[in-house]
Design an enzyme around this catalytic site. Structure first.
Site, mmCIF file in Angstrom:
data_model
loop_
_atom_site.group_PDB
_atom_site.id
_atom_site.type_symbol
_atom_site.label_atom_id
_atom_site.label_comp_id
_atom_site.label_asym_id
_atom_site.label_seq_id
_atom_site.Cartn_x
_atom_site.Cartn_y
_atom_site.Cartn_z
ATOM 1 N N ASP A 69 48.398 -15.536 -66.354
ATOM 2 C CA ASP A 69 47.560 -14.554 -65.464
ATOM 3 C C ASP A 69 46.820 -14.984 -64.293
ATOM 4 O O ASP A 69 46.062 -14.180 -63.783
ATOM 5 C CB ASP A 69 46.831 -13.321 -66.367
ATOM 6 C CG ASP A 69 47.529 -12.718 -67.433
ATOM 7 O OD1 ASP A 69 48.952 -12.778 -67.304
ATOM 8 O OD2 ASP A 69 47.023 -13.008 -68.588
ATOM 9 N N HIS B 54 55.094 -11.791 -63.257
ATOM 10 C CA HIS B 54 54.483 -12.151 -61.986
ATOM 11 C C HIS B 54 54.331 -11.009 -61.058
ATOM 12 O O HIS B 54 55.649 -10.523 -60.940
ATOM 13 C CB HIS B 54 55.096 -13.496 -61.458
ATOM 14 C CG HIS B 54 54.888 -14.940 -62.203
ATOM 15 N ND1 HIS B 54 55.797 -16.020 -62.060
ATOM 16 C CD2 HIS B 54 54.090 -14.952 -63.534
ATOM 17 C CE1 HIS B 54 55.234 -16.743 -63.143
ATOM 18 N NE2 HIS B 54 54.387 -16.197 -63.963
#
Length: 430
Positions: free
Chosen positions: A13, A41
């Site tokens: 992340d 993403h």
């Protein structure tokens, strides 16, 4: 440089998708080499938000060739849905998406097993996404997996799938006390899906190797992060694949020695999802406010991320195991208004001090961070496009992180959009 890999240096992340999207402007081919749709993403292009789970992040940048490598495990139903969703939003992947025939398939029984196991573990749960990634990799290692190559011969594929369904249903019912999979429905659905998926299937390893020999610019997109690597992360609180740069060779089909540079991505602070050690974790109001300001909720699952201070000791470990050329910092803007800021410069484990990850992952659970404090800033840096335009203390923070990490800071993200990035070094150009 012609071959560049982007990897996460924390627990995933970190904002890899944004950096991959940015670098894709200089690349011709973008390759995902590990993981599955447990990674997501997030990209913001022209104010519009896109979430990519299987398709490489370069898909939104011109007519780039997108490769799903053999090291991935792919839910075919999720992939076709993602392709269709992108087409509805004006992104057509026809003729430019290549799916490795070596990639393994994630099946509904993998998902059922994953979720049932986590449910049974209760408080001891690992914190998986429940997308079946771990069980799919298990079948791969046990030589029971089904690859996209198998789809070419439907009769043989159907026989293998039928055996797998019977075995997995026995396990689901007898051991996990869970609902079995409807085998007939799954086989019928895959037969319909087959005609949609086969046009994308190709020998991506040969394609990538040939493209390297031709001198084409190739960007390799990693998923997750170093600390989630199955071998080098905080085991067992990790993902089911290798996330570090060396996985490019096996998962992307790249000959050894053909990777020119590795760019690591790190937030200006630290986050992680799920259980496991997290020495710099911030609790209470401050952690909650950073989570809200940074929108720190999983793109694939929606789960809130745990928040921590920047960990330079962890970063030095990631730099070593990945052989990083440089570091891209993201979400600097989220730290605005926090004063002072803390940076973890090392750990104490009992009487021992460490300036990087202590040996043995169990030691990290006992580690006490050694902090250095540095002044924060109050002016939002989101309009900055050069270092000179940053608040003075924000610049000092970046400089200090670079000193502690020991590699050049190549990029600094100051906002969510593609253009909200200060580019100091570009591996395709420098």
């Amino acid at each position: 440089m012609n071959t560049v890999a982007v990897v996460g240096t924390q627990w995933g992340d970190e904002g890899k998708g944004k950096i991959v999207d940015l670098l894709a402007a200089d690349a011709e081919i973008v390759v995902r080499f590990q993981g599955g749709n447990n990674a997501a993403h997030t990209l913001v292009i022209g104010g519009e938000k896109f979430v990519l789970r299987l398709v490489p992040s370069g898909a939104l940048n011109g007519e780039k060739i997108c490769v799903i490598g053999g090291g991935m495990v792919v839910n075919a139903f999720a992939l076709i849905e993602e392709i269709a969703n992108l087409k509805r939003r004006g992104v057509d992947l026809a003729g430019r998406l290549k799916l490795s025939f070596d990639a393994h398939m994630v099946m509904p029984y993998h998902i059922a097993i994953d979720r049932s196991r986590e449910s049974r573990l209760g408080k001891r749960a690992i914190g998986t996404t429940g997308f079946g990634i771990g069980p799919a990799y298990e079948d791969k290692i046990a030589r029971q997996g089904l690859r996209f190559d198998d789809l070419i011969d439907w009769k043989s594929f159907k026989d293998k799938l039928d055996r797998n369904i019977k075995e997995k249903n026995l396990y689901l019912k007898a051991v996990l006390k869970a609902k079995p999979i409807d085998g007939k429905t799954l086989i019928a659905e895959l037969h319909k899906l087959r005609r949609l998926i086969l046009p994308y299937v190709t020998d991506t390893s040969a394609y990538v190797a040939r493209s390297i020999d031709e001198g084409r610019k190739i960007l390799f997109e990693g998923a997750h992060g170093t600390m989630l690597d199955i071998d080098y992360g905080t085991y067992p609180f990790v993902t089911s694949s290798n996330c570090i740069a060396s996985a490019v060779y096996a998962g992307g089909g790249v000959p050894p020695g053909k990777l020119d540079a590795v760019l690591g991505i790190s937030k200006a602070y630290t986050t992680r999802v799920g259980a496991g050690p997290f020495p710099t974790e911030i609790y209470g109001y401050l952690g909650d406010s950073i989570r809200e300001e940074g929108v720190e909720f999983g793109s694939a699952t929606g789960r809130p991320r745990r928040i921590g201070w920047f960990d330079a000791a962890l970063a030095r470990y990631a730099i070593r195991v990945n052989g990083l050329w440089g570091l891209a910092l993201t979400k600097l803007d989220v730290l605005t208004g926090i004063n002072p800021l803390k940076i973890c410069v090392g750990y104490k484990v009992g009487k021992e001090a460490y300036d990087t990850m202590p040996p043995g992952r169990n030691a990290l659970a006992k580690a006490k961070p050694i902090y250095e404090e540095i002044p924060g800033w109050d002016e939002k840096p989101d309009a900055a496009r050069t270092l000179d335009e940053l608040p003075r203390d924000a610049l000092r923070y970046i400089e200090r992180l670079g000193e502690l990490c020991g590699v050049p800071i190549a990029m600094v993200g100051v906002g969510a959009s593609r253009d909200a990035t200060i580019i100091l070094k570009n591996p395709f150009r420098d």
